[in-house]
Design a protein around this motif. Structure first.
Motif, mmCIF file in Angstrom:
data_model
loop_
_atom_site.group_PDB
_atom_site.id
_atom_site.type_symbol
_atom_site.label_atom_id
_atom_site.label_comp_id
_atom_site.label_asym_id
_atom_site.label_seq_id
_atom_site.Cartn_x
_atom_site.Cartn_y
_atom_site.Cartn_z
ATOM 1 N N ARG A 140 46.381 19.947 31.573
ATOM 2 C CA ARG A 140 46.072 21.025 32.667
ATOM 3 C C ARG A 140 45.219 22.084 32.308
ATOM 4 O O ARG A 140 45.130 22.293 31.325
ATOM 5 N N SER A 141 44.378 22.237 33.314
ATOM 6 C CA SER A 141 43.324 23.206 33.007
ATOM 7 C C SER A 141 43.827 24.761 32.912
ATOM 8 O O SER A 141 44.886 24.909 33.462
ATOM 9 N N SER A 142 42.993 25.504 32.113
ATOM 10 C CA SER A 142 43.590 26.705 31.915
ATOM 11 C C SER A 142 43.799 27.619 33.365
ATOM 12 O O SER A 142 44.484 28.604 33.205
ATOM 13 N N SER A 143 42.909 27.429 34.216
ATOM 14 C CA SER A 143 43.002 27.996 35.785
ATOM 15 C C SER A 143 43.778 27.062 36.614
ATOM 16 O O SER A 143 43.521 26.058 37.109
ATOM 17 N N ALA A 144 45.298 27.323 36.638
ATOM 18 C CA ALA A 144 46.220 26.541 37.220
ATOM 19 C C ALA A 144 45.582 26.210 38.475
ATOM 20 O O ALA A 144 45.162 26.944 39.431
ATOM 21 N N GLY A 145 46.005 24.802 39.282
ATOM 22 C CA GLY A 145 45.686 24.482 40.485
ATOM 23 C C GLY A 145 44.045 24.630 40.655
ATOM 24 O O GLY A 145 43.444 24.215 40.005
ATOM 25 N N ALA A 146 43.997 25.003 42.090
ATOM 26 C CA ALA A 146 42.658 25.297 42.436
ATOM 27 C C ALA A 146 41.799 26.546 41.921
ATOM 28 O O ALA A 146 40.701 26.789 42.519
ATOM 29 N N LYS A 147 42.645 27.305 41.330
ATOM 30 C CA LYS A 147 42.115 28.607 41.022
ATOM 31 C C LYS A 147 41.117 28.534 39.814
ATOM 32 O O LYS A 147 41.040 27.606 39.073
ATOM 33 N N THR A 148 40.157 29.537 39.997
ATOM 34 C CA THR A 148 39.218 29.668 38.778
ATOM 35 C C THR A 148 39.611 30.810 37.744
ATOM 36 O O THR A 148 40.524 31.601 38.231
ATOM 37 N N PRO A 149 38.946 30.770 36.628
ATOM 38 C CA PRO A 149 39.486 31.974 35.790
ATOM 39 C C PRO A 149 39.141 33.381 36.295
ATOM 40 O O PRO A 149 39.774 34.224 36.173
ATOM 41 N N LEU A 150 37.952 33.207 37.066
ATOM 42 C CA LEU A 150 37.522 34.594 37.555
ATOM 43 C C LEU A 150 38.765 35.006 38.646
ATOM 44 O O LEU A 150 38.817 36.281 38.865
ATOM 45 N N ARG A 151 39.286 34.216 39.477
ATOM 46 C CA ARG A 151 40.262 34.570 40.497
ATOM 47 C C ARG A 151 41.564 34.235 40.051
ATOM 48 O O ARG A 151 42.762 34.394 40.970
ATOM 49 N N ALA A 152 42.111 34.156 38.948
ATOM 50 C CA ALA A 152 43.338 33.849 38.448
ATOM 51 C C ALA A 152 44.131 35.126 38.318
ATOM 52 O O ALA A 152 43.619 36.433 38.117
ATOM 53 N N ALA A 153 45.475 35.137 38.702
ATOM 54 C CA ALA A 153 46.142 36.103 38.876
ATOM 55 C C ALA A 153 46.422 36.984 37.420
ATOM 56 O O ALA A 153 46.329 36.119 36.386
ATOM 57 N N PRO A 154 46.610 37.947 37.210
ATOM 58 C CA PRO A 154 46.751 38.695 35.940
ATOM 59 C C PRO A 154 48.000 37.953 35.269
ATOM 60 O O PRO A 154 47.809 37.741 33.930
ATOM 61 N N ALA A 155 49.245 37.768 35.810
ATOM 62 C CA ALA A 155 50.117 36.928 35.084
ATOM 63 C C ALA A 155 49.468 35.634 34.394
ATOM 64 O O ALA A 155 49.781 35.159 33.507
ATOM 65 N N ASP A 156 48.742 34.912 35.352
ATOM 66 C CA ASP A 156 48.388 33.832 34.800
ATOM 67 C C ASP A 156 47.084 33.612 33.728
ATOM 68 O O ASP A 156 47.354 33.155 32.879
ATOM 69 N N LEU A 157 46.455 34.801 33.780
ATOM 70 C CA LEU A 157 45.498 35.092 32.686
ATOM 71 C C LEU A 157 46.507 35.369 31.325
ATOM 72 O O LEU A 157 45.960 35.227 30.212
ATOM 73 N N ALA A 158 47.602 36.228 31.577
ATOM 74 C CA ALA A 158 48.239 36.478 30.481
ATOM 75 C C ALA A 158 48.916 35.384 29.761
ATOM 76 O O ALA A 158 48.815 35.178 28.674
ATOM 77 N N GLU A 159 49.450 34.529 30.676
ATOM 78 C CA GLU A 159 49.965 33.370 29.989
ATOM 79 C C GLU A 159 48.868 32.458 29.133
ATOM 80 O O GLU A 159 49.316 32.043 28.295
ATOM 81 N N GLU A 160 47.833 32.247 29.903
ATOM 82 C CA GLU A 160 46.584 31.525 29.340
ATOM 83 C C GLU A 160 46.341 31.858 28.094
ATOM 84 O O GLU A 160 45.803 31.260 27.091
ATOM 85 N N ASN A 161 46.358 33.632 27.968
ATOM 86 C CA ASN A 161 45.651 34.081 26.882
ATOM 87 C C ASN A 161 46.803 33.749 25.511
ATOM 88 O O ASN A 161 46.435 33.829 24.365
ATOM 89 N N ARG A 162 48.063 33.840 26.137
ATOM 90 C CA ARG A 162 49.225 33.879 25.106
ATOM 91 C C ARG A 162 49.024 32.404 24.317
ATOM 92 O O ARG A 162 49.120 32.291 23.309
#
Length: 576
Positions: A140-162
């Protein structure tokens, strides 16, 4: 020396300190840090570690410093001191994780007792669980679904960073090469530190039967639900057989198939495959009992990534361990082979009127056959031939023990009538229950040719008379070590002028050709008769030559040992 009620393993303690973890049959476990050179354990009040155990002796055992390590010594205890299930009779060096049993009390050296893990059955189907193929999580890409890293929600970014920080941390922690068991323990320590939980276990495919075996387990923090971790067979099967990363939570799963898991007090559980692109080699399991918050999807992803990284390191460590073990085994075989060859006589003694020759050919680098010759005052000569059950280093060491004990008894003047009985009791007491030795010992009177012998379950020795017909010196008792207190009779015979005594192990007569036919006593006798007019060395060479011609390229399955004694005198060669 300081006592501690907690049993957490502190790998950073290191240094020259060591910790003893004490597990009584009843009552709470406790630990004690060693800060002196000698620690005594026993039932009496004066011991450094007093054990309230009626099956322990007053002063049962001691742990003593030996340089930078420690040794365990039994202090003549009544019920014995056991190290890793084996009773000790002399001081033994301790290694972290060694388990010592004193009566009904278990003491672990420098590492707490690993909880036992039981895989339990659960009724119902295995379809009612939150699960996803572990490859899907890893891909799975770090930007879940069709999202790009720039448009990812803060919660998603926090999870990917973790997850990214965890991967970096795991890579650093597992980067250096470590012994396999140390690596497995470190993996569980990382799991416990990264994902809060109460229990976790690393269950891997075994090398023998291929079934799953618990290789490391941990009970964390204040949770003390017991020393046994119960894991659902359904969850393990989903992770191992179907390659699914599984998340179970009471809040989400309360249907009938999971009632047995809920009854065990498990509020939430994770189980993920330990594997890579090629294969899955086991599962990594964690659960929560005391912690009320259930595991989340993020925890499942974290554990899946960690297990995938760990799989590579485990396989690397296993390969290194296998190479080291193979090299060590090769060196041990070479050393044991050298020792065994040193024990065998380089030449049989020269005796007026007699010719003698002997040879032992192991089927492996180290064999379990033995022959020897011992000269006595007063014109007596002793000959011994033995065959130890099994092959390799273990058989060679048991053979070495037999040789040492035999020489000691003969040096003490032990009569032939008692010799085999004493050897039997020694082997019975000092070897594994499945080990035994067939043994033939004969004393030759060089003046008269008289023979007195004991045959402990060995192949009958053969005396070839002037007509070439063999007379058997049959068994006079059971093989050594089978039963304690066995009595042995002494047989008598004579070796006349020109006659030949042949003592052999079953590797000679049971050798087979490519079609499976045995060389047999008939083949041995024919080879002896073919060189009957020659001296002992020529007869021995003839037997091995005929044996090689008979067996051809067929695989050798047993050691081959032969001793030939020829009493010189005029006898014409016999027809074969």
């Amino acid at each position: 020396m300081h006592g501690r009620p907690d049993l957490e393993y502190n790998a950073a303690a290191g240094g020259d300190m060591a910790v003893l973890y004490i597990y009584p049959k009843q009552g709470q476990a406790w630990s004690l840090e060693i800060d002196k050179d000698k620690v005594s354990l026993g039932r009496a009040l004066g011991n450094d570690i007093m054990l309230a155990d009626p099956s322990c002796s007053s002063r049962h055992a001691t742990v003593e410093r030996a340089g930078e390590s420690f040794v365990l010594r039994d202090e003549s205890s009544k019920n014995g001191t056991f190290l890793n299930e084996a009773r000790i009779s002399c001081p033994v060096r301790l290694a972290p994780g060694d388990r010592v049993k004193l009566g009904s009390t278990v003491v672990c050296f420098d590492k707490p007792l690993m909880p036992s893990v039981t895989v339990v059955d659960d009724p119902g189907s295995a379809t009612d669980a939150s699960a996803v193929p572990f490859r899907e999580i890893l891909d799975r890409s770090s930007s879940a679904g069709a999202k790009t890293p720039l448009r990812a929600a803060p919660a998603d970014l926090a999870e990917e960073n973790r997850i990214l920080q965890m991967i970096i941390r795991v890579g650093k922690a597992l980067g250096a090469h470590k012994p396999l068991q140390e690596l497995l323990d470190d993996i569980l320590a990382l799991v416990a530190d990264i994902i809060p939980m109460d229990q976790c276990a690393l269950i891997l495919r075994g090398g023998g039967t291929g079934g799953l075996e618990t290789r490391a387990a941990r009970i964390q923090g204040e949770w003390r639900g017991g020393r046994e971790i119960e894991v659902s067979r359904r969850i393990v099967s989903m992770a191992y057989d179907r390659h699914l990363s599984v998340l179970f939570s009471v809040a989400a799963r309360t249907s009938t198939p999971w009632e047995s898991i809920i009854d065990k007090g498990i509020k939430s559980a994770l189980c993920v495959p330990v594997g890579d692109d090629q294969e899955v080699i086991g599962v990594l399991y964690a659960d929560r009992h005391a912690l009320s918050e259930p595991f989340q999807d993020t925890d499942l992803r974290l554990l899946t990534f960690l297990a995938s990284t760990a799989a590579v390191k485990i396989q690397q460590a296993s390969q290194v361990a296998a190479l080291v073990a193979a090299q060590k085994a090769k060196q041990e075989l070479q050393i044991a082979g050298d020792i065994q060859r040193d024990f065998l006589p380089r030449a049989l003694p020269s005796c007026e009127g007699f010719g003698m020759a002997g040879r032992a050919v192991p089927c492996l680098e180290v064999g379990g056959d033995y022959y020897d010759a011992i000269c006595f005052e007063g014109q007596r000569l002793g000959l011994a031939v033995a065959d130890v059950s099994g092959k390799g280093v273990g058989a060679a060491l048991l053979m070495a023990s037999l040789r040492a004990w035999l020489h000691a008894e003969l040096a003490h003047g032990t009569a032939l009538e008692a010799l085999a009985a004493k050897l039997n009791d020694f082997i019975h007491q000092s070897s594994e229950i499945q080990s035994f030795i067939t043994f033939f010992y004969v004393e030759l009177d060089r003046r008269t040719g008289g023979l007195r012998y004991v045959n402990a379950g060995h192949n009958p020795a053969l005396v070839f008379g002037p007509d070439g017909a063999p007379r058997e010196l049959a068994a006079t008792g059971l093989p050594l070590g089978m039963f304690g207190g066995t009595a042995y009779e002494v047989g008598t015979a004579a070796l006349g002028p020109g006659e030949v005594l042949v003592v052999y192990t079953d590797g000679i007569t049971e050798s087979r050709d490519a079609a499976g036919a045995e060389f047999g006593v008939e083949g041995l006798a024919a080879a002896v008769r073919g060189e009957f007019g020659q001296d002992a060395p020529d007869i021995l060479e003839a037997v091995f030559r005929r044996l090689a011609e008979f067996a051809g390229c067929a695989e050798v399955f047993d050691d081959r040992t032969l001793v030939v004694v020829k009493r010189r005198g005029f006898v014409s060669a016999l027809p074969v």
